[in-house]
Write a protein that holds these residues in place. Sequence first.
Motif, mmCIF file in Angstrom:
data_model
loop_
_atom_site.group_PDB
_atom_site.id
_atom_site.type_symbol
_atom_site.label_atom_id
_atom_site.label_comp_id
_atom_site.label_asym_id
_atom_site.label_seq_id
_atom_site.Cartn_x
_atom_site.Cartn_y
_atom_site.Cartn_z
ATOM 1 N N ASP A 34 18.571 4.785 -16.385
ATOM 2 C CA ASP A 34 18.454 6.066 -17.073
ATOM 3 C C ASP A 34 17.246 6.795 -16.489
ATOM 4 O OD1 ASP A 34 18.178 8.222 -18.800
ATOM 5 O OD2 ASP A 34 18.050 7.010 -20.620
ATOM 6 N N PRO A 35 17.452 7.950 -15.840
ATOM 7 C CA PRO A 35 16.320 8.644 -15.222
ATOM 8 C C PRO A 35 15.293 9.198 -16.210
ATOM 9 C CG PRO A 35 18.375 9.842 -14.833
ATOM 10 C CD PRO A 35 18.732 8.588 -15.535
ATOM 11 N N VAL A 36 15.669 9.448 -17.453
ATOM 12 C CA VAL A 36 14.736 10.073 -18.398
ATOM 13 C C VAL A 36 13.512 9.189 -18.674
ATOM 14 C CG1 VAL A 36 14.454 11.029 -20.722
ATOM 15 C CG2 VAL A 36 16.492 11.584 -19.381
ATOM 16 N N PRO A 37 13.656 7.926 -19.085
ATOM 17 C CA PRO A 37 12.451 7.118 -19.306
ATOM 18 C C PRO A 37 11.735 6.736 -18.003
ATOM 19 C CG PRO A 37 14.407 5.810 -19.769
ATOM 20 C CD PRO A 37 14.862 7.220 -19.516
ATOM 21 N N TYR A 38 12.367 6.996 -16.866
ATOM 22 C CA TYR A 38 11.767 6.706 -15.558
ATOM 23 C C TYR A 38 10.759 7.792 -15.152
ATOM 24 C CZ TYR A 38 11.876 4.681 -10.816
ATOM 25 O OH TYR A 38 11.562 4.059 -9.636
ATOM 26 N N LEU A 39 10.856 8.952 -15.791
ATOM 27 C CA LEU A 39 9.978 10.077 -15.454
ATOM 28 C C LEU A 39 8.518 9.711 -15.699
ATOM 29 C CD1 LEU A 39 12.035 12.989 -17.061
ATOM 30 C CD2 LEU A 39 12.063 12.231 -14.670
ATOM 31 N N GLY A 40 7.624 10.440 -15.033
ATOM 32 C CA GLY A 40 6.191 10.221 -15.175
ATOM 33 C C GLY A 40 5.601 9.624 -13.911
ATOM 34 N N ARG A 41 4.388 9.107 -14.037
ATOM 35 C CA ARG A 41 3.650 8.579 -12.886
ATOM 36 C C ARG A 41 3.906 7.091 -12.700
ATOM 37 N NH1 ARG A 41 -1.062 10.492 -10.237
ATOM 38 N NH2 ARG A 41 -1.316 11.967 -11.927
ATOM 39 N N TRP A 42 4.131 6.734 -11.440
ATOM 40 C CA TRP A 42 4.239 5.343 -11.012
ATOM 41 C C TRP A 42 3.250 5.125 -9.876
ATOM 42 C CZ3 TRP A 42 7.285 1.693 -13.286
ATOM 43 C CH2 TRP A 42 8.305 2.127 -14.116
ATOM 44 N N TYR A 43 2.565 3.996 -9.890
ATOM 45 C CA TYR A 43 1.644 3.625 -8.813
ATOM 46 C C TYR A 43 2.348 2.655 -7.872
ATOM 47 C CZ TYR A 43 -1.870 5.569 -11.919
ATOM 48 O OH TYR A 43 -2.593 6.405 -12.736
ATOM 49 N N GLU A 44 2.133 2.851 -6.593
ATOM 50 C CA GLU A 44 2.692 1.944 -5.601
ATOM 51 C C GLU A 44 1.812 0.695 -5.572
ATOM 52 O OE1 GLU A 44 2.870 2.712 -1.096
ATOM 53 O OE2 GLU A 44 4.505 3.924 -1.937
ATOM 54 N N ALA A 45 2.366 -0.430 -5.992
ATOM 55 C CA ALA A 45 1.607 -1.679 -6.028
ATOM 56 C C ALA A 45 1.791 -2.480 -4.748
ATOM 57 C CB ALA A 45 2.021 -2.514 -7.236
ATOM 58 N N GLN A 46 3.033 -2.521 -4.253
ATOM 59 C CA GLN A 46 3.377 -3.240 -3.023
ATOM 60 C C GLN A 46 4.443 -2.449 -2.297
ATOM 61 O OE1 GLN A 46 3.051 -7.904 -4.277
ATOM 62 N NE2 GLN A 46 5.006 -6.962 -4.597
ATOM 63 N N ARG A 47 4.461 -2.586 -0.974
ATOM 64 C CA ARG A 47 5.515 -1.945 -0.187
ATOM 65 C C ARG A 47 5.721 -2.689 1.109
ATOM 66 N NH1 ARG A 47 1.473 2.540 0.898
ATOM 67 N NH2 ARG A 47 0.616 2.042 2.941
ATOM 68 N N PHE A 48 6.917 -2.484 1.677
ATOM 69 C CA PHE A 48 7.163 -2.883 3.061
ATOM 70 C C PHE A 48 6.517 -1.806 3.931
ATOM 71 C CE2 PHE A 48 11.420 -5.445 2.835
ATOM 72 C CZ PHE A 48 10.873 -6.300 1.901
ATOM 73 N N ALA A 49 6.220 -2.155 5.168
ATOM 74 C CA ALA A 49 5.685 -1.170 6.098
ATOM 75 C C ALA A 49 6.658 -0.001 6.208
ATOM 76 C CB ALA A 49 5.468 -1.799 7.473
ATOM 77 N N ALA A 50 6.112 1.207 6.203
ATOM 78 C CA ALA A 50 6.918 2.413 6.359
ATOM 79 C C ALA A 50 6.114 3.390 7.207
ATOM 80 C CB ALA A 50 7.258 3.035 5.009
ATOM 81 N N PHE A 51 6.706 3.846 8.289
ATOM 82 C CA PHE A 51 6.018 4.718 9.228
ATOM 83 C C PHE A 51 5.368 5.913 8.534
ATOM 84 C CE2 PHE A 51 5.039 6.550 13.211
ATOM 85 C CZ PHE A 51 5.298 7.903 13.123
ATOM 86 N N PHE A 52 6.072 6.515 7.592
ATOM 87 C CA PHE A 52 5.565 7.723 6.953
ATOM 88 C C PHE A 52 4.437 7.445 5.957
ATOM 89 C CE2 PHE A 52 9.496 6.325 4.950
ATOM 90 C CZ PHE A 52 9.111 6.131 3.631
ATOM 91 N N GLU A 53 4.127 6.177 5.699
ATOM 92 C CA GLU A 53 3.001 5.830 4.832
ATOM 93 C C GLU A 53 1.936 5.016 5.568
ATOM 94 O OE1 GLU A 53 4.085 5.187 0.338
ATOM 95 O OE2 GLU A 53 5.409 3.946 1.570
ATOM 96 N N GLU A 54 2.024 4.960 6.867
ATOM 97 C CA GLU A 54 1.126 4.144 7.675
ATOM 98 C C GLU A 54 -0.337 4.418 7.322
ATOM 99 O OE1 GLU A 54 0.120 1.180 10.120
ATOM 100 O OE2 GLU A 54 2.191 1.817 9.833
ATOM 101 N N LYS A 161 15.969 -12.376 -5.842
ATOM 102 C CA LYS A 161 17.306 -12.594 -6.393
ATOM 103 C C LYS A 161 18.354 -11.784 -5.630
ATOM 104 C CE LYS A 161 18.759 -10.491 -10.064
ATOM 105 N NZ LYS A 161 18.798 -9.906 -11.371
ATOM 106 N N ASN A 162 17.932 -10.669 -5.039
ATOM 107 C CA ASN A 162 18.831 -9.807 -4.273
ATOM 108 C C ASN A 162 18.812 -10.128 -2.774
ATOM 109 O OD1 ASN A 162 20.209 -7.539 -5.920
ATOM 110 N ND2 ASN A 162 18.170 -7.747 -6.833
ATOM 111 N N GLY A 163 18.217 -11.249 -2.399
ATOM 112 C CA GLY A 163 18.219 -11.680 -1.001
ATOM 113 C C GLY A 163 17.249 -10.925 -0.111
ATOM 114 N N ILE A 164 16.232 -10.321 -0.700
ATOM 115 C CA ILE A 164 15.247 -9.524 0.044
ATOM 116 C C ILE A 164 13.977 -10.349 0.187
ATOM 117 C CG2 ILE A 164 13.917 -7.379 0.041
ATOM 118 C CD1 ILE A 164 16.300 -6.315 -1.838
ATOM 119 N N ASP A 165 13.497 -10.484 1.408
ATOM 120 C CA ASP A 165 12.341 -11.318 1.731
ATOM 121 C C ASP A 165 11.047 -10.655 1.262
ATOM 122 O OD1 ASP A 165 10.355 -12.902 2.844
ATOM 123 O OD2 ASP A 165 11.300 -12.995 4.823
ATOM 124 N N VAL A 166 10.436 -11.193 0.212
ATOM 125 C CA VAL A 166 9.228 -10.602 -0.361
ATOM 126 C C VAL A 166 7.987 -10.849 0.493
ATOM 127 C CG1 VAL A 166 10.131 -10.657 -2.716
ATOM 128 C CG2 VAL A 166 8.763 -12.584 -1.877
#
Length: 182
Positions: A34-54, A161-166
Amino acid sequence: MLLFLTAVCALASCTYGHVDVGVCPTFTDKADFDPVPYLGRWYEAQRFAAFFEEGEDCVNAIYSDLGDGVVGVRNVGRSVFGDVVEITGTAVLVAPGVLSVQFPGHPPGDYHVLDTDYESFACVYNCDVQGNLRVQFAWVLTRDMNPNEATLERANKVFAKNGIDVSFFHRVHQGDDCPYVV
């Protein structure tokens, strides 16, 4: 090898994230997202490498209701030079747990919400295959600037659980020294 991967991405018109050889895992989006309760500020805690956030830290995303099912997306961070960097776009729910995100000058991209409790964590992922290479983007977003380890473990279990290497995750600095925009 990096030059080769950059050339492959340029030819395929992709912005590369974590690039390796393989196929995308079979993952499950949050069916009752549901996008409504998703609204607001989220902090990036962890990420995979991404060129645009280098090299960026203090990255946070602010989601707002623009009406007619459109969500405003404002991503703000701090560059390696200390400058505030930001980009503003829009997102539209296109399937359960899947948003199509559009930033000016860039093609739309899929934003898969694998899971969220709306109050502490969100797991966001995308994967694309370019030839025999896969390009993965993944983020653990949290409502707390500095989440506790239990929250991060809960989010990492969703990816695993989704097969993604953390092991591809790295922590993103958040703190009182960050230039958070209102």
